[in-house]
Design a protein around this motif. Structure first.
Motif, short mmCIF file in Angstrom:
data_model
loop_
_atom_site.label_atom_id
_atom_site.label_comp_id
_atom_site.label_asym_id
_atom_site.label_seq_id
_atom_site.Cartn_x
_atom_site.Cartn_y
_atom_site.Cartn_z
N LYS A 68 0.83 -1.21 0.00
CA LYS A 68 0.00 0.00 0.00
C LYS A 68 0.86 1.26 0.00
CE LYS A 68 -3.55 2.50 2.59
NZ LYS A 68 -4.55 2.45 3.68
N PRO A 69 1.85 1.41 0.89
CA PRO A 69 2.71 2.61 0.82
C PRO A 69 3.45 2.73 -0.51
CG PRO A 69 2.96 1.52 2.93
CD PRO A 69 2.14 0.60 2.07
N ALA A 107 4.94 -0.49 -12.58
CA ALA A 107 4.96 -0.92 -11.18
C ALA A 107 3.58 -0.77 -10.56
CB ALA A 107 6.00 -0.12 -10.40
N PHE A 108 2.86 0.30 -10.90
CA PHE A 108 1.52 0.51 -10.32
C PHE A 108 0.58 -0.60 -10.73
CE2 PHE A 108 -2.83 2.05 -10.31
CZ PHE A 108 -2.93 2.65 -9.06
N PHE A 109 0.54 -0.92 -12.03
CA PHE A 109 -0.37 -1.97 -12.48
C PHE A 109 0.09 -3.35 -12.02
CE2 PHE A 109 -1.89 1.21 -15.60
CZ PHE A 109 -3.25 1.07 -15.38
N GLY A 110 1.41 -3.55 -11.96
CA GLY A 110 1.91 -4.85 -11.50
C GLY A 110 1.60 -5.09 -10.03
N ILE A 111 1.96 -4.13 -9.17
CA ILE A 111 1.69 -4.26 -7.74
C ILE A 111 0.20 -4.14 -7.47
CG2 ILE A 111 2.13 -3.24 -5.47
CD1 ILE A 111 4.87 -2.34 -6.58
N GLY A 112 -0.46 -3.22 -8.19
CA GLY A 112 -1.90 -3.04 -8.00
C GLY A 112 -2.69 -4.28 -8.32
N SER A 113 -2.24 -5.07 -9.31
CA SER A 113 -2.93 -6.32 -9.64
C SER A 113 -2.88 -7.29 -8.46
CB SER A 113 -2.29 -6.98 -10.86
OG SER A 113 -2.46 -6.19 -12.01
N VAL A 114 -1.73 -7.36 -7.81
CA VAL A 114 -1.59 -8.24 -6.64
C VAL A 114 -2.49 -7.76 -5.51
CG1 VAL A 114 0.03 -9.18 -4.95
CG2 VAL A 114 0.76 -8.84 -7.32
N VAL A 115 -2.50 -6.44 -5.28
CA VAL A 115 -3.34 -5.88 -4.22
C VAL A 115 -4.82 -6.09 -4.53
CG1 VAL A 115 -4.02 -3.73 -3.07
CG2 VAL A 115 -1.61 -4.19 -3.52
N ALA A 126 -9.57 -12.61 -10.92
CA ALA A 126 -9.49 -12.06 -12.28
C ALA A 126 -10.49 -10.92 -12.46
CB ALA A 126 -9.76 -13.16 -13.31
N GLY A 127 -11.68 -11.05 -11.89
CA GLY A 127 -12.67 -9.98 -11.97
C GLY A 127 -12.20 -8.72 -11.27
N ALA A 128 -11.51 -8.88 -10.13
CA ALA A 128 -10.98 -7.73 -9.41
C ALA A 128 -9.91 -7.02 -10.23
CB ALA A 128 -10.41 -8.17 -8.05
N ILE A 129 -9.05 -7.80 -10.86
CA ILE A 129 -8.02 -7.21 -11.72
C ILE A 129 -8.68 -6.47 -12.89
CG2 ILE A 129 -6.12 -7.75 -13.30
CD1 ILE A 129 -5.44 -10.09 -11.38
N ALA A 130 -9.75 -7.04 -13.43
CA ALA A 130 -10.46 -6.39 -14.54
C ALA A 130 -11.03 -5.05 -14.11
CB ALA A 130 -11.58 -7.31 -15.05
N ILE A 131 -11.53 -4.96 -12.87
CA ILE A 131 -12.07 -3.69 -12.39
C ILE A 131 -10.97 -2.63 -12.34
CG2 ILE A 131 -13.03 -2.52 -10.36
CD1 ILE A 131 -14.62 -5.09 -9.81
N MET A 132 -9.79 -3.01 -11.85
CA MET A 132 -8.69 -2.05 -11.81
C MET A 132 -8.32 -1.59 -13.23
SD MET A 132 -4.83 -2.37 -10.28
CE MET A 132 -4.24 -3.22 -11.74
N LEU A 324 6.87 -9.33 -8.66
CA LEU A 324 7.79 -9.02 -9.75
C LEU A 324 7.31 -9.63 -11.06
CD1 LEU A 324 10.35 -7.61 -10.55
CD2 LEU A 324 11.66 -9.63 -9.91
N ALA A 325 6.75 -10.84 -11.01
CA ALA A 325 6.22 -11.47 -12.22
C ALA A 325 5.05 -10.66 -12.77
CB ALA A 325 5.76 -12.89 -11.91
N SER A 326 4.23 -10.10 -11.88
CA SER A 326 3.13 -9.26 -12.32
C SER A 326 3.65 -8.00 -13.02
CB SER A 326 2.25 -8.87 -11.12
OG SER A 326 1.20 -8.02 -11.50
N GLY A 327 4.69 -7.38 -12.44
CA GLY A 327 5.30 -6.22 -13.08
C GLY A 327 5.92 -6.58 -14.42
N ALA A 328 6.55 -7.76 -14.49
CA ALA A 328 7.15 -8.20 -15.75
C ALA A 328 6.08 -8.37 -16.83
CB ALA A 328 7.89 -9.52 -15.55
N ASN A 329 4.87 -8.78 -16.44
CA ASN A 329 3.81 -8.94 -17.43
C ASN A 329 3.36 -7.58 -17.97
OD1 ASN A 329 2.28 -11.02 -18.76
ND2 ASN A 329 0.46 -10.21 -17.77
N ILE A 330 3.37 -6.54 -17.12
CA ILE A 330 3.06 -5.19 -17.62
C ILE A 330 4.13 -4.75 -18.61
CG2 ILE A 330 2.66 -2.80 -16.96
CD1 ILE A 330 0.50 -4.73 -16.03
#
Length: 406
Positions: A68-69, A107-115, A126-132, A324-330
């Motif tokens: 979050k920070p 980084a925002f979309f990668g970390i945000g997807s995890v959050v 997956a639905g939550a990620i779609a909303i973001m 990090l894998a999520s960020g790599a996908n972005i």
């Protein structure tokens, strides 16, 4: 629906606006700084390259920090970058502002997807990620036309001040609405995050992302030329046609997220195959204005409908270290954009005509479908092998009986 997802979507809206609105303001920006159109175009290319750097570098650098920070810090960087762009007296300083804003994108979309996935139960991730990511799609449909209008009426700098204000709103929203994520007691580390890349499925997922998005953007990057030179639309109609494309993005993203919660691989296979069909028909039927309207909308829908599933898949196979894998996908999304734009431009430069980027997009999409078939088959073989290695139920009963006797 957790309100924190709305705050993340607002952040995604602002970031998407920053990335795409410059396309509608390039003439004004180029004239203000006294540079050529090609030089102004580096505000787009430089941004994309910085996204890749930030998606990997900033995500890796902040691995040990609470998410979050980190998201809030990234939004501060985003606000600063857009404020610098709004104030920039020179081309060089404007480019600096673009790069600073871009660094937070991946980084925002990668970390945000995890959050976002952590705010809901696993079967709704997956639905939550779609909303973001809805924020990113709405930026295309509503934000870019409005931002372009604002810049044309009140000067292009006003658009970047408006984007900075959106960043402040997202920052406040995340501070108030996104809870501190629960931890499992395991201290995060970069070494642990890097272990995700030992998975062949993670690499296959990243490859599908590059090729899948490369296919769509191969066709989309030069779509204005296709619409005017092949389909016969007036240039004044192009913005409204792009709104239809953006509407397809929104609907596809929503449907893709819903379906991916049921079957990630099935959704990817279905949407990528459908995109291949749409691109093939589009390249063939582009001279027909009516067909173009339908196929342009479907291209946006099936193309962006893969995003929630692609992001969810790489996180699933990197479940022990997904950040990090999520960020790599972005980063992979943006590499796909660059691949498609380069390939489409090469065919036009070779004199193959303004439908050639669509054909190239179809070929790249076919490669994505092939890799996805391989990835799904490999995943099935692994599951079968795991079941074969698992103890049979009667063996488990015998083991429990022996333990009770002991």
């Amino acid at each position: 629906m957790p309100l924190g997802l709305i705050a993340l979507a607002i952040g995604g809206f602002g970031i998407g606006l920053t990335e795409f609105v410059i396309m509608g303001l390039l003439p004004e920006v180029a004239a203000d700084f006294g540079v050529t159109e090609a030089a102004a175009g580096w505000f787009i290319s430089g941004y994309a390259l910085a996204v890749v750097v930030g998606a990997l570098g900033l995500t890796a650098a902040t691995t040990r920090l609470p998410r979050k920070p980190v998201l809030m810090g990234l939004l501060v960087l985003f606000i600063a970058g857009n404020a610098i762009s709004a104030l920039a007296p020179t081309y060089e300083l404007m480019m600096t502002g673009r790069i600073i804003a871009a660094l937070c994108h991946g980084a925002f979309f990668g970390i945000g997807s995890v959050v976002a996935a952590g705010l809901v139960s696993p079967e709704k991730a997956a639905g939550a990620i779609a909303i973001m990511f809805t924020g990113l799609t709405v930026a295309n449909v509503l934000g870019v036309p409005f931002g372009t209008f604002l810049g044309q009426e009140f000067g292009w700098r006003s658009t970047f001040w408006a984007i900075s204000a959106i960043g402040v709103l997202a920052l406040v929203g995340i501070a108030l609405l996104v809870p501190n994520p629960r931890t499992d007691g395991t201290a995060p580390s970069l070494r642990r995050e890097l272990t995700a890349f030992r998975s062949g499925q993670v690499w296959l997922s990243l490859t599908v992302t590059v090729l899948g998005f490369g296919g769509m953007f191969g066709a989309f990057t030069y779509i204005a030329y296709t619409l005017t030179e092949v389909s016969g639309f007036a240039s004044s109609a192009v913005p409204w046609l792009l709104v239809l494309f953006g509407a397809g993005l929104v609907v596809g993203n929503w449907i893709g997220g819903r379906l991916a919660d049921r079957s990630i691989d099935g959704t990817l296979l279905g949407f990528i195959a459908a995109l291949l069909v749409v691109l093939t028909l589009f390249a063939w039927l582009a001279p027909s204005p009516a067909a173009t309207i339908v196929l342009l909308t479907l291209m946006g829908g099936f193309g962006f409908g893969t995003v929630p599933a692609l992001q969810s898949r790489v996180m699933r196979y990197a479940d022990h270290a997904p950040t990090l894998a999520s960020g790599a996908n972005i980063a992979a999304f943006n590499l796909g954009n660059a691949l498609g734009a380069w390939a489409g431009g090469a065919t036009i430069a070779a004199g193959l005509g303004y439908t050639s980027p669509i054909w190239v997009g179809a070929i790249i999409t076919a490669a994505a479908l092939l890799v996805m078939v391989v990835a799904r088959a490999a995943a099935r073989r692994t599951r079968v092998a795991d079941r074969a290695d698992a103890p049979a139920p009667e063996h488990l009963d015998d083991a429990r009986a022996a333990a009770s006797v002991a």
